[in-house]
Every structure is written in C-alpha cells, then in structure tokens.
Design an enzyme around this catalytic site. Sequence first.
Site: not given
Length: 391
Positions: A377, A173, A234, A84, A7
Amino acid sequence: MNVLVINTGSSSLKYQLFDMNSQAVLAGGVMERIGETKGILTHKEFSTGREVKTKKTPVIQNHQEAMHLMAKLITQKIDAIGHRVVQGGENFKTATPINGDVKNAIQANNPLAPLHNPPNLIGIQLAEDLFPGKPQVAVFDTNFHQTIPEKAYLYALPYEYYTDYKIRKYGFHGTSHKYVANKTAALMGKKPDQVNLITLHLGNGCSISAIKKGECQDTSMGMTPLAGVMMGTRTGNLDPAIFGYLMDNTGMTQAQIDDVLNKKSGLKGICGLNDLRDIHERAAQGDKLAKLAVEMFAYQIKKYIGAYAAVLGHVDGLVFTAGVGENDEIVRAKALADMSVFGIEIDLAKNDIRSSEPHTIHKEGSRLQVWVVPTNEELQIATETCQVLTK
Ligand code: AMP
C-alpha cells in the site's frame, strides 16, 4: 523524486521514504503506543543498513513529538509527502493534492471514520508545519471503490438515510486492492482494463473486491470495516436484527455491543484466538472450535468468490494478498476447494510453496489464474502521489 508516505493512526505513526526513480525504499519506521507510558520505535535506513530500534523508549508524548522524531531520523531529502487517509466519503475519487478545502472535507468525513480520519488529519497538519513548502497529497482508502455502482453501494434503507446521513457502502483497503489488481494484470501480461479480477485482501481485517477492467464493481466491507467476511476479531456480515436483540436481552449498552462486534467476534469469537497461525496449531491438536473457525472463514470467502463471479460475468483471475492471503495455504485450499464449476482448479503442491514473490497456485489448464501477490500500500500511495504531482 523522493516521496515520504505517512500513515498516522490514533496511537501510531508509520512512514516510508521511496526513491520513485528506482521505487526503492530509502528509509522507514514505525512508532507505536504514542501517548502511552512506554513507546516503541523502529527506524531503518535501507541504503546504509543503519537501524534504530528501541523496544521501550521513554514516552513518545504525542504525534507532534513522533513526527519530529521521524524528521530527525530521516537523513535523506524529502520532495513530497503522501498521506494515507481512510475515509474520503464521496468527495474524492483519486489521489488529491492537499489544500484547505481538502482538509475541511476530510474533517467533514470524521463521523464516518471517527477512529481514523482525526489522526490522519493531525498527521497532515504536522507534516505541513514540519516540511513547509513540500507538496502534500492525500490518498484515500475509499478512492478505488468510488466506481461501485449505486445498485451495489446502497443499502435497502429509506433512501433519505443515504442523502441525509451518507449511509452507503464505501469500502476499505482500496489502495491494496488497486495495487494487487494492477500488479497482477501486469504479471498476466495485460493492462488493468483488459482483465476481470476478484482480489482477496485477507489479513486481520478482510475485504474482497470484484474488479471489472480495472474498475471496482463491488467490495465486501461496507459503510464501516465491520462488514463482509468474518475477520480476526470482527463479525463480518450479521443479521442486523441481532444488534437490537442483544440490547434487549443482555443488558449490554450500544458501546459494549460495538466492542463485542469489533473486538471479540470473528475467529476470536468462535475459538478464542484471532491469529490463524495459532488457530491452525490448536486445530492440529484436535480443538473442535479452532477447526470450526477455519471452516467458517473459508466458507464465507468461498461464498464471496461465487457471488463476485456472478457480478463480473467473466473472471480472469483471483488474487490473494495480505497476512492470511499471502501466507495461509490451508485457508486458500479450503476456500477454493470444489470450485471447478467456476473454472478454478488449484495445484495443492504450488499452493504449499511459501514465497515473498508473486506466484501462481492454479493447475495448468485451470480456466482462472489464481495468484498470490504481496500487497504494498505504501508504494501505491507513493506512486499515486508522484503521478498527481507530475501530471
Ligand atoms: P495483516 O493484517 O495483513 O498484517 O495480517 C495479519 C494476520 O495474518 C495475522 O493475524 C495472521 O492471522 C495472518 N498471518 C500472518 N502470517 C501468517 C502465516 N505465516 N501463516 C498464517 N497466517 C498468517
């Protein structure tokens, strides 16, 4: 088969090597602050317990140096590599072996993920140089959301903005939502296509998905990861007119407003803190804005659960995952309070139990099961890499 999952971020590299026969992690590490004056490197070999930890290494100049360091630190054999990749646009619905066309398509999607796709592509190119001949697979965060129907992924803008500029909901996600949905179905004794679930990935970034018989029907993030529920820093959903209003009335530039919406809003915008552990501590001391931030967050999560229950028609279970979802009993309890109309009844004592293992937090007799399931993940990427190569 040993699968290395990579990643690559703009200034970071995370990796884990899995033995896919046992699904055990053989080695893993994180390099941060690549290209800055002081890098951070942590590498662990799980079979021997050997750990390399340097808080302040001399500079890790660039991703090339980081990848060479990683290749030197990993002593076990590597059979395949799973990457990823954040944004696959509409080009990719499943994990995909990487070739020239795939790299071109990733590059073509750069405008949709300018902070993520370029470093992801650098990671792929470096891994090809470093491990020649080893199969490489791209697993896109957007894959799992490609089953979302048109009526849910389109924005009510002029239609040609979709065809000309690719403006639509993509969702993020996806690898995490897929992992916890499949895992929870198995824990319920069912196949993924036998259950309807609402999965809640609540971390620094938050997204909630409605999953019908294993296929995603809707998700809270949008064309970018700014949409949906409010997050650590956010905004989540906003009235779109606020953007222009801010430009007209504050003198801020577009870039400055973008920065506020992404980095200075959400929980942090309301109470000055973005980590819920700190926020709860402040709230317990009586801080009104800390309390308000938690109330707003839980309220927005609750609204999505209601909306997605309507989308699915019938829901078998809710699944909480990621940093907040797995650890924050206060947020879970507030978001799920007074939802018996939806068949959701949580057991507050069970909800208070901390465990790194998947567990349920619903009352006996609750029509919906409510699960807390740690996400993984990397394992999902390794699994899909292995599946696509052995097909
Ligand atoms: P993630 O992005 O999944 O790594 O989640 C990071 C966020 O999870 C942090 O910013 C915290 O808000 C939250 N978090 C992590 N651990 C805990 C905890 N023990 N209790 C409450 N929140 C936590």
